[in-house]
Write a protein that holds these residues in place. Structure first.
Motif, PDB file in Angstrom:
ATOM      1  N   LEU A 102       7.460   2.679 110.719  1.00  0.00           N
ATOM      2  CA  LEU A 102       8.472   1.795 111.314  1.00  0.00           C
ATOM      3  C   LEU A 102       7.871   0.441 111.672  1.00  0.00           C
ATOM      4  CD1 LEU A 102      10.344   4.316 113.638  1.00  0.00           C
ATOM      5  CD2 LEU A 102      11.252   3.203 111.594  1.00  0.00           C
ATOM      6  N   TYR A 103       6.654   0.471 112.185  1.00  0.00           N
ATOM      7  CA  TYR A 103       5.958  -0.759 112.567  1.00  0.00           C
ATOM      8  C   TYR A 103       5.737  -1.662 111.353  1.00  0.00           C
ATOM      9  CZ  TYR A 103       2.067  -3.749 113.926  1.00  0.00           C
ATOM     10  OH  TYR A 103       1.253  -4.825 114.150  1.00  0.00           O
ATOM     11  N   ARG A 104       5.281  -1.079 110.256  1.00  0.00           N
ATOM     12  CA  ARG A 104       5.045  -1.878 109.052  1.00  0.00           C
ATOM     13  C   ARG A 104       6.340  -2.494 108.538  1.00  0.00           C
ATOM     14  NH1 ARG A 104       0.869   2.161 106.011  1.00  0.00           N
ATOM     15  NH2 ARG A 104      -0.977   1.497 107.167  1.00  0.00           N
ATOM     16  N   GLY A 105       7.421  -1.726 108.567  1.00  0.00           N
ATOM     17  CA  GLY A 105       8.707  -2.257 108.126  1.00  0.00           C
ATOM     18  C   GLY A 105       9.214  -3.372 109.012  1.00  0.00           C
ATOM     19  N   ASP A 106       9.118  -3.190 110.312  1.00  0.00           N
ATOM     20  CA  ASP A 106       9.576  -4.233 111.234  1.00  0.00           C
ATOM     21  C   ASP A 106       8.695  -5.476 111.149  1.00  0.00           C
ATOM     22  OD1 ASP A 106      11.672  -2.714 112.040  1.00  0.00           O
ATOM     23  OD2 ASP A 106      10.946  -2.337 114.069  1.00  0.00           O
ATOM     24  N   ARG A 107       7.400  -5.270 111.007  1.00  0.00           N
ATOM     25  CA  ARG A 107       6.479  -6.405 110.893  1.00  0.00           C
ATOM     26  C   ARG A 107       6.805  -7.227 109.639  1.00  0.00           C
ATOM     27  NH1 ARG A 107       0.453  -4.830 109.995  1.00  0.00           N
ATOM     28  NH2 ARG A 107       1.415  -4.259 108.034  1.00  0.00           N
ATOM     29  N   LEU A 108       7.057  -6.541 108.530  1.00  0.00           N
ATOM     30  CA  LEU A 108       7.420  -7.228 107.295  1.00  0.00           C
ATOM     31  C   LEU A 108       8.737  -7.988 107.472  1.00  0.00           C
ATOM     32  CD1 LEU A 108       6.838  -7.748 104.270  1.00  0.00           C
ATOM     33  CD2 LEU A 108       8.189  -5.689 103.806  1.00  0.00           C
ATOM     34  N   GLY A 109       9.714  -7.363 108.108  1.00  0.00           N
ATOM     35  CA  GLY A 109      10.993  -8.019 108.343  1.00  0.00           C
ATOM     36  C   GLY A 109      10.871  -9.240 109.231  1.00  0.00           C
ATOM     37  N   ILE A 110      10.064  -9.132 110.261  1.00  0.00           N
ATOM     38  CA  ILE A 110       9.866 -10.264 111.178  1.00  0.00           C
ATOM     39  C   ILE A 110       9.287 -11.454 110.429  1.00  0.00           C
ATOM     40  CG2 ILE A 110       8.415 -11.075 113.091  1.00  0.00           C
ATOM     41  CD1 ILE A 110       8.769  -8.234 114.310  1.00  0.00           C
ATOM     42  N   TRP A 111       8.253 -11.212 109.642  1.00  0.00           N
ATOM     43  CA  TRP A 111       7.588 -12.317 108.949  1.00  0.00           C
ATOM     44  C   TRP A 111       8.418 -12.858 107.791  1.00  0.00           C
ATOM     45  CZ3 TRP A 111       4.229 -15.341 110.963  1.00  0.00           C
ATOM     46  CH2 TRP A 111       3.448 -14.878 112.015  1.00  0.00           C
ATOM     47  N   LEU A 112       9.130 -12.002 107.078  1.00  0.00           N
ATOM     48  CA  LEU A 112      10.004 -12.506 106.013  1.00  0.00           C
ATOM     49  C   LEU A 112      11.094 -13.398 106.590  1.00  0.00           C
ATOM     50  CD1 LEU A 112      10.443  -9.457 103.608  1.00  0.00           C
ATOM     51  CD2 LEU A 112       9.218 -11.593 103.176  1.00  0.00           C
ATOM     52  N   PHE A 113      11.658 -12.989 107.711  1.00  0.00           N
ATOM     53  CA  PHE A 113      12.690 -13.802 108.356  1.00  0.00           C
ATOM     54  C   PHE A 113      12.102 -15.109 108.866  1.00  0.00           C
ATOM     55  CE2 PHE A 113      15.115 -15.252 111.989  1.00  0.00           C
ATOM     56  CZ  PHE A 113      16.376 -15.320 111.451  1.00  0.00           C
ATOM     57  N   ALA A 114      10.963 -15.038 109.550  1.00  0.00           N
ATOM     58  CA  ALA A 114      10.368 -16.236 110.157  1.00  0.00           C
ATOM     59  C   ALA A 114       9.998 -17.280 109.112  1.00  0.00           C
ATOM     60  CB  ALA A 114       9.144 -15.859 110.980  1.00  0.00           C
ATOM     61  N   ILE A 115       9.530 -16.834 107.965  1.00  0.00           N
ATOM     62  CA  ILE A 115       9.111 -17.776 106.928  1.00  0.00           C
ATOM     63  C   ILE A 115      10.271 -18.118 105.983  1.00  0.00           C
ATOM     64  CG2 ILE A 115       7.585 -18.061 104.929  1.00  0.00           C
ATOM     65  CD1 ILE A 115       5.531 -16.384 106.542  1.00  0.00           C
ATOM     66  N   GLY A 116      11.092 -17.147 105.665  1.00  0.00           N
ATOM     67  CA  GLY A 116      12.142 -17.371 104.678  1.00  0.00           C
ATOM     68  C   GLY A 116      13.383 -18.058 105.183  1.00  0.00           C
ATOM     69  N   PHE A 117      13.741 -17.832 106.437  1.00  0.00           N
ATOM     70  CA  PHE A 117      15.008 -18.354 106.940  1.00  0.00           C
ATOM     71  C   PHE A 117      15.061 -19.881 106.978  1.00  0.00           C
ATOM     72  CE2 PHE A 117      18.353 -19.157 110.065  1.00  0.00           C
ATOM     73  CZ  PHE A 117      19.369 -18.448 109.459  1.00  0.00           C
ATOM     74  N   PRO A 118      14.020 -20.590 107.407  1.00  0.00           N
ATOM     75  CA  PRO A 118      14.107 -22.056 107.358  1.00  0.00           C
ATOM     76  C   PRO A 118      14.324 -22.598 105.944  1.00  0.00           C
ATOM     77  CG  PRO A 118      12.365 -21.406 108.838  1.00  0.00           C
ATOM     78  CD  PRO A 118      12.822 -20.163 108.145  1.00  0.00           C
TER      79      PRO A 118
END
Length: 132
Positions: A102-118
């Motif tokens: 779960l941690y790996r999935g959430d960590r990946l989601g956090i970073w994909l959002f932080a970098i991809g959303f802008p």
């Protein structure tokens, strides 16, 4: 002679409804909180340099700037929700292997959002400005 504060602490020891014990922070809480904090810094930096750089040269209204303020106001509560989720998960009865997955999935989601959303926001703004 005991003072009022000492009396309160003494009463708290015998009356659990008076003071609720706080569960100690676990390693999973700290790890996800660190990723959320660093991701927020990266997200904010990208918002400032990528989004504002892309919007600054355009002859556009103040709408993109208001959109940026709204995005920041939306992102911070979402990050807090992730942290609260991990406070609940880490104090639950899940095995370590499941927590790690779960941690790996959430960590990946956090970073994909932080970098991809802008970058996605810039693409949407550019697309809308091309249409109108």
């Amino acid at each position: 002679m005991t003072n009022a504060i000492e009396k309160r602490f003494e009463a708290a020891r015998y009356n659990s409804t008076f003071v609720k014990p706080v569960a100690p922070e676990t390693i999973w809480d700290r790890r996800i909180s660190n990723h959320v904090a660093y991701a927020l810094l990266a997200y904010t930096g990208l918002q400032i340099f990528v989004v504002m750089g892309a919007v600054k040269g355009e002859d556009m209204s103040i709408l993109p700037y208001l959109g940026l303020v709204a995005l920041v106001a939306i992102v911070i509560p979402m990050c807090r929700r992730v942290e609260k989720r991990w406070q609940t998960l880490s104090r639950g009865d899940l095995p370590e292997a499941r927590l790690m997955a779960l941690y790996r999935g959430d960590r990946l989601g956090i970073w994909l959002f932080a970098i991809g959303f802008p970058f996605a926001f810039v693409a949407v703004v550019k697309g809308l400005s091309a249409l109108f």
